[in-house]
Design a protein around this motif. Sequence first.
Motif, PDB file in Angstrom:
ATOM      1  N   LEU A 121      -6.682   6.085   0.016  1.00  0.00           N
ATOM      2  CA  LEU A 121      -5.323   5.618   0.299  1.00  0.00           C
ATOM      3  C   LEU A 121      -5.357   4.365   1.169  1.00  0.00           C
ATOM      4  O   LEU A 121      -4.577   3.432   0.960  1.00  0.00           O
ATOM      5  CB  LEU A 121      -4.518   6.725   0.980  1.00  0.00           C
ATOM      6  CG  LEU A 121      -4.252   7.974   0.129  1.00  0.00           C
ATOM      7  CD1 LEU A 121      -3.586   9.065   0.974  1.00  0.00           C
ATOM      8  CD2 LEU A 121      -3.390   7.647  -1.078  1.00  0.00           C
ATOM      9  N   ARG A 122      -6.265   4.329   2.127  1.00  0.00           N
ATOM     10  CA  ARG A 122      -6.398   3.128   2.954  1.00  0.00           C
ATOM     11  C   ARG A 122      -6.837   1.935   2.107  1.00  0.00           C
ATOM     12  O   ARG A 122      -6.296   0.837   2.233  1.00  0.00           O
ATOM     13  CB  ARG A 122      -7.414   3.363   4.070  1.00  0.00           C
ATOM     14  CG  ARG A 122      -6.881   4.173   5.228  1.00  0.00           C
ATOM     15  CD  ARG A 122      -7.818   4.117   6.446  1.00  0.00           C
ATOM     16  NE  ARG A 122      -9.139   4.682   6.166  1.00  0.00           N
ATOM     17  CZ  ARG A 122     -10.215   3.974   5.897  1.00  0.00           C
ATOM     18  NH1 ARG A 122     -10.153   2.642   5.822  1.00  0.00           N
ATOM     19  NH2 ARG A 122     -11.380   4.574   5.674  1.00  0.00           N
ATOM     20  N   ALA A 123      -7.812   2.172   1.227  1.00  0.00           N
ATOM     21  CA  ALA A 123      -8.352   1.080   0.410  1.00  0.00           C
ATOM     22  C   ALA A 123      -7.302   0.502  -0.531  1.00  0.00           C
ATOM     23  O   ALA A 123      -7.318  -0.708  -0.815  1.00  0.00           O
ATOM     24  CB  ALA A 123      -9.556   1.584  -0.386  1.00  0.00           C
ATOM     25  N   GLN A 124      -6.389   1.337  -1.009  1.00  0.00           N
ATOM     26  CA  GLN A 124      -5.369   0.841  -1.938  1.00  0.00           C
ATOM     27  C   GLN A 124      -4.141   0.305  -1.222  1.00  0.00           C
ATOM     28  O   GLN A 124      -3.191  -0.163  -1.849  1.00  0.00           O
ATOM     29  CB  GLN A 124      -4.976   1.924  -2.937  1.00  0.00           C
ATOM     30  CG  GLN A 124      -4.159   3.063  -2.347  1.00  0.00           C
ATOM     31  CD  GLN A 124      -3.890   4.182  -3.348  1.00  0.00           C
ATOM     32  OE1 GLN A 124      -4.593   4.339  -4.346  1.00  0.00           O
ATOM     33  NE2 GLN A 124      -2.858   4.969  -3.096  1.00  0.00           N
ATOM     34  N   GLY A 125      -4.125   0.398   0.095  1.00  0.00           N
ATOM     35  CA  GLY A 125      -3.046  -0.197   0.865  1.00  0.00           C
ATOM     36  C   GLY A 125      -1.883   0.707   1.181  1.00  0.00           C
ATOM     37  O   GLY A 125      -0.827   0.239   1.619  1.00  0.00           O
ATOM     38  N   GLY A 126      -2.042   2.006   0.991  1.00  0.00           N
ATOM     39  CA  GLY A 126      -0.971   2.931   1.359  1.00  0.00           C
ATOM     40  C   GLY A 126      -0.793   4.047   0.366  1.00  0.00           C
ATOM     41  O   GLY A 126      -1.527   4.164  -0.624  1.00  0.00           O
ATOM     42  N   GLY A 127       0.197   4.870   0.630  1.00  0.00           N
ATOM     43  CA  GLY A 127       0.476   6.025  -0.219  1.00  0.00           C
ATOM     44  C   GLY A 127       1.194   7.080   0.602  1.00  0.00           C
ATOM     45  O   GLY A 127       1.606   6.845   1.735  1.00  0.00           O
ATOM     46  N   ARG A 128       1.329   8.247   0.032  1.00  0.00           N
ATOM     47  CA  ARG A 128       2.065   9.322   0.686  1.00  0.00           C
ATOM     48  C   ARG A 128       1.266  10.619   0.584  1.00  0.00           C
ATOM     49  O   ARG A 128       0.716  10.932  -0.488  1.00  0.00           O
ATOM     50  CB  ARG A 128       3.440   9.498   0.017  1.00  0.00           C
ATOM     51  CG  ARG A 128       4.399  10.452   0.720  1.00  0.00           C
ATOM     52  CD  ARG A 128       4.871   9.963   2.068  1.00  0.00           C
ATOM     53  NE  ARG A 128       5.587   8.703   2.033  1.00  0.00           N
ATOM     54  CZ  ARG A 128       6.906   8.579   1.920  1.00  0.00           C
ATOM     55  NH1 ARG A 128       7.678   9.641   1.805  1.00  0.00           N
ATOM     56  NH2 ARG A 128       7.470   7.379   1.943  1.00  0.00           N
ATOM     57  N   ILE A 129       1.216  11.340   1.686  1.00  0.00           N
ATOM     58  CA  ILE A 129       0.614  12.671   1.720  1.00  0.00           C
ATOM     59  C   ILE A 129       1.728  13.668   2.006  1.00  0.00           C
ATOM     60  O   ILE A 129       2.509  13.484   2.948  1.00  0.00           O
ATOM     61  CB  ILE A 129      -0.471  12.777   2.810  1.00  0.00           C
ATOM     62  CG1 ILE A 129      -1.654  11.855   2.483  1.00  0.00           C
ATOM     63  CG2 ILE A 129      -0.946  14.225   2.958  1.00  0.00           C
ATOM     64  CD1 ILE A 129      -2.636  11.721   3.626  1.00  0.00           C
ATOM     65  N   ILE A 130       1.802  14.706   1.198  1.00  0.00           N
ATOM     66  CA  ILE A 130       2.783  15.770   1.408  1.00  0.00           C
ATOM     67  C   ILE A 130       2.029  17.079   1.606  1.00  0.00           C
ATOM     68  O   ILE A 130       1.266  17.499   0.727  1.00  0.00           O
ATOM     69  CB  ILE A 130       3.765  15.886   0.225  1.00  0.00           C
ATOM     70  CG1 ILE A 130       4.589  14.603   0.106  1.00  0.00           C
ATOM     71  CG2 ILE A 130       4.675  17.100   0.399  1.00  0.00           C
ATOM     72  CD1 ILE A 130       5.513  14.569  -1.094  1.00  0.00           C
ATOM     73  N   GLN A 131       2.224  17.687   2.755  1.00  0.00           N
ATOM     74  CA  GLN A 131       1.607  18.971   3.050  1.00  0.00           C
ATOM     75  C   GLN A 131       2.655  20.066   2.892  1.00  0.00           C
ATOM     76  O   GLN A 131       3.647  20.100   3.616  1.00  0.00           O
ATOM     77  CB  GLN A 131       1.051  18.998   4.473  1.00  0.00           C
ATOM     78  CG  GLN A 131       0.492  20.348   4.901  1.00  0.00           C
ATOM     79  CD  GLN A 131      -0.685  20.775   4.051  1.00  0.00           C
ATOM     80  OE1 GLN A 131      -1.662  20.048   3.932  1.00  0.00           O
ATOM     81  NE2 GLN A 131      -0.606  21.960   3.457  1.00  0.00           N
ATOM     82  N   SER A 231      11.767  12.848  -1.621  1.00  0.00           N
ATOM     83  CA  SER A 231      11.346  12.421  -0.281  1.00  0.00           C
ATOM     84  C   SER A 231      10.364  11.256  -0.319  1.00  0.00           C
ATOM     85  O   SER A 231      10.228  10.519   0.665  1.00  0.00           O
ATOM     86  CB  SER A 231      10.710  13.592   0.475  1.00  0.00           C
ATOM     87  OG  SER A 231       9.399  13.877  -0.006  1.00  0.00           O
ATOM     88  N   VAL A 232       9.688  11.081  -1.447  1.00  0.00           N
ATOM     89  CA  VAL A 232       8.698  10.007  -1.559  1.00  0.00           C
ATOM     90  C   VAL A 232       9.370   8.634  -1.501  1.00  0.00           C
ATOM     91  O   VAL A 232       8.746   7.639  -1.114  1.00  0.00           O
ATOM     92  CB  VAL A 232       7.879  10.180  -2.857  1.00  0.00           C
ATOM     93  CG1 VAL A 232       6.916   9.019  -3.065  1.00  0.00           C
ATOM     94  CG2 VAL A 232       7.102  11.492  -2.799  1.00  0.00           C
TER      95      VAL A 232
END
Length: 278
Positions: A121-131, A231-232
């Motif tokens: 996620l860091r390498a691609q520049g972002g994203g979302r984690i849902i727990q 929510s994303v």
Amino acid sequence: MRTWLITGVSSGFGRELTTQLLEAGDRVVGTVRDTDKVADLVAAHPDTFRAEILDVTDTRAVRAVVDRAFADLGRIDVVISNAGYGLFGAAEELTDAQVDHIIATNLTGSISLVRSALPHLRAQGGGRIIQISTYGGQVAFAGNSLYHATKWGIEGFAESVAQEVAPFGIGVTIVEPGGARTEFRYGSAQVATLTPTYDGNPAHAFLAMLDPANGLAPGDPVRMAERIIESVDVEPAPLRMVLGSVALDATLATLRARVAQLEAQRDLAASTDFPTEG
């Protein structure tokens, strides 16, 4: 079109989320322990659904599945840590094996998934984690001690990680559903070997909850999945989302009582500080 990685998609929220996302045209990598349970999704969405066999208690396997998914698909926008189950019974009624397994699944397995996904996620520049957690991540009930231990633990982990990764454009959301009409309550829940010692004790009150004859849970898994998906698009990512009016009322009541208890301890807390100089 977004790409999602979701653990535990054979039933419950994982299955509902996957179904809605595929019907909307998104891509999903879904993990299961038995691909037969998602054969219909594979057949209906051969180009957008990929089933991966995974036992989240196997840390090496978790990393391998995550690495392969990112390598093959190029980008994964949302990672949903959903795999988990409930375990009911008084603390001393549980076996050591039951304790070890629920921690390895609900807590360590979720931690492994998030840690494996973060470099990508860091390498691609972002994203979302849902727990996926539960309102039982803040509210505790008798007979749920080890389930609460895993959920309170993963919530602390996720809240800390959210602060660590925000500078990289990665959002983290903890979802706290109330009771829902899924297999979690009416199929997959595991129960300790109960003893007469706790008969009539609050530790066995869950038995009434698990019996559909006493009324079904109020939560609609379809609507809950819709809110999770929506929510994303919310920026910044909401840290917590409580789903269900009963869950919200119980959470607010618990937190208000906790704050009141802490406010009453101001003198006690101050009494342990070094005296102020002057």
